[in-house]
Design an enzyme around this catalytic site. Sequence first.
Site, PDB file in Angstrom:
ATOM      1  N   ASN A   1       0.814  -1.216   0.000  1.00 23.72           N
ATOM      2  CA  ASN A   1       0.000   0.000   0.000  1.00 23.72           C
ATOM      3  C   ASN A   1       0.848   1.268   0.000  1.00 23.72           C
ATOM      4  OD1 ASN A   1      -2.490  -1.329   0.053  1.00 23.72           O
ATOM      5  ND2 ASN A   1      -2.473  -1.503   2.272  1.00 23.72           N
TER       6      ASN A   1
ATOM      7  N   HIS B   1     -14.569  -0.465   6.066  1.00 26.11           N
ATOM      8  CA  HIS B   1     -13.508  -1.265   6.672  1.00 26.11           C
ATOM      9  C   HIS B   1     -13.987  -1.952   7.951  1.00 26.11           C
ATOM     10  CE1 HIS B   1      -9.613  -2.006   8.752  1.00 26.11           C
ATOM     11  NE2 HIS B   1      -9.201  -2.229   7.529  1.00 26.11           N
TER      12      HIS B   1
ATOM     13  N   GLU C   1     -15.980   5.267   3.526  1.00 25.42           N
ATOM     14  CA  GLU C   1     -14.594   5.424   3.091  1.00 25.42           C
ATOM     15  C   GLU C   1     -14.570   6.346   1.880  1.00 25.42           C
ATOM     16  OE1 GLU C   1     -11.880   2.062   3.096  1.00 25.42           O
ATOM     17  OE2 GLU C   1     -13.485   0.793   3.873  1.00 25.42           O
TER      18      GLU C   1
ATOM     19  N   SER D   1     -10.946  -0.061  -0.056  1.00 25.93           N
ATOM     20  CA  SER D   1      -9.655  -0.741  -0.104  1.00 25.93           C
ATOM     21  C   SER D   1      -9.642  -1.993  -0.965  1.00 25.93           C
ATOM     22  CB  SER D   1      -9.204  -1.100   1.309  1.00 25.93           C
ATOM     23  OG  SER D   1     -10.139  -1.957   1.934  1.00 25.93           O
TER      24      SER D   1
ATOM     25  N   ASP E   1     -13.426   8.172   6.084  1.00 25.18           N
ATOM     26  CA  ASP E   1     -12.128   7.517   6.290  1.00 25.18           C
ATOM     27  C   ASP E   1     -11.425   7.512   4.936  1.00 25.18           C
ATOM     28  OD1 ASP E   1      -9.976   5.831   6.608  1.00 25.18           O
ATOM     29  OD2 ASP E   1     -11.160   4.062   7.128  1.00 25.18           O
TER      30      ASP E   1
ATOM     31  N   HIS F   1      -7.119   5.399   1.902  1.00 20.72           N
ATOM     32  CA  HIS F   1      -6.548   5.030   0.605  1.00 20.72           C
ATOM     33  C   HIS F   1      -6.643   6.142  -0.434  1.00 20.72           C
ATOM     34  CE1 HIS F   1      -6.002   0.770   1.721  1.00 20.72           C
ATOM     35  NE2 HIS F   1      -7.090   0.966   2.444  1.00 20.72           N
TER      36      HIS F   1
ATOM     37  N   LYS G   1      -0.220   4.092   4.449  1.00 21.50           N
ATOM     38  CA  LYS G   1      -0.325   3.878   3.007  1.00 21.50           C
ATOM     39  C   LYS G   1       0.567   4.892   2.284  1.00 21.50           C
ATOM     40  CE  LYS G   1      -3.969   1.480   4.531  1.00 21.50           C
ATOM     41  NZ  LYS G   1      -4.392   1.411   5.944  1.00 21.50           N
TER      42      LYS G   1
END
Length: 388
Positions: free
Chosen positions: A50, A136, A176, A180, A204, A207, A236
């Site tokens: 990542n 997540h 998110e 992910s 969140d 990523h 990440k």
Amino acid sequence: MPAPNFSHRINQALQSRREKGLERKIRPVIGGNQTELECQGRRYFNFSSNDYLGLANDPELVKAWQQGLSVYGSGSGASPLVTGFTYAHQNLEASLCDWLGYERAILFNSGFSANQAVLFSLLEKDDLLLQDKLNHASLMEAGMLSPASMKRFRHNDTNHLNTLLNSDCANLVVTEGVFSMDGDIAPLKAIQDKCLDRAWLVVDDAHGIGVLGKEGRGSCETAQITPDILVVTFGKAFGLSGAAVLCRHNTGDYLTQFARHHVYSTAMPPAQAHTLTHAVEMIRGQQWRRDNLVELNQLYEELLSDLPQYRETQTPIKPFVIGKSEATVKSANYLRQQGLWLTAIRPPTVPNNTARLRITLTANHTKKQIKTLAAGLRQAIEKQGDAS
């Protein structure tokens, strides 16, 4: 009734996991934060990291950590409210606020603890928590354990979200920014529009931060929104570890008082906070890293978009969806034999019949490596077809 036999329970659970072909294994590697890694004496092209911007092993960042160690020593020695909070931590918080446009930043040792701290601290018994179905595990677990009622809205479905909002109680909507396992981007502007005057929005952006938006400000900057709470993680694109919660001043004060993951955990090492501040500067100023990712993304698409397993994304996360767990593991093993390190992601991490190779690109990958990857993926699919 006899007392529970924990050994029997453990052995039964492990056997069940093996029989379903879902057993996870941990392997020590050398260079897992680089585009080539070594495992048991063999070299592989690494497409499982990542480390999207290629910072984890960057000499400039390594030097910053060494400088931090020489100034601050190794550990923080205490929790933030005792003696663990230093000027290095304060500088990191200020740097994050300046970059992302928030009044406060509260630091945590992991994204998992940051997400749980937010939900556990904010939610009360009569509240309603609305989460994207693919959020997540840290968010889902916190929601299930919180005193609030939790409902999940269909993935990226703002109309479904709208039907679940309840004007009779406090609503907290959580999504998110970039997911992910699928690498897709949430429709953040549409979600925020549904939340206006009806709910707080938590994003969140583990990523998306560093990768998307002007100066790498993430998926929220791309969507031109400012959520009530923004969670960013440092494991990440930052190339390090830890996390921060960005919020208004009074929300930050509230978390300082009531977020148990923050209050009762040893603060991150000040040398790490010093290094993260330097990472922010690199992310903001080194646009070439994001430009490299755009070029590699385009090449990956050109080489593989005709395959049914291909999924288009605008992020470095490239799910190659095979479907069955057994076939996915066989493909991963075959690619391993060809010198390509890819991770097979299976249920329960992803829904049944959507097992995939989770491919991630980084700014340090070369076009030659992408071409080698594409050729290997095609051979793996052909081999599966021959076997059937």
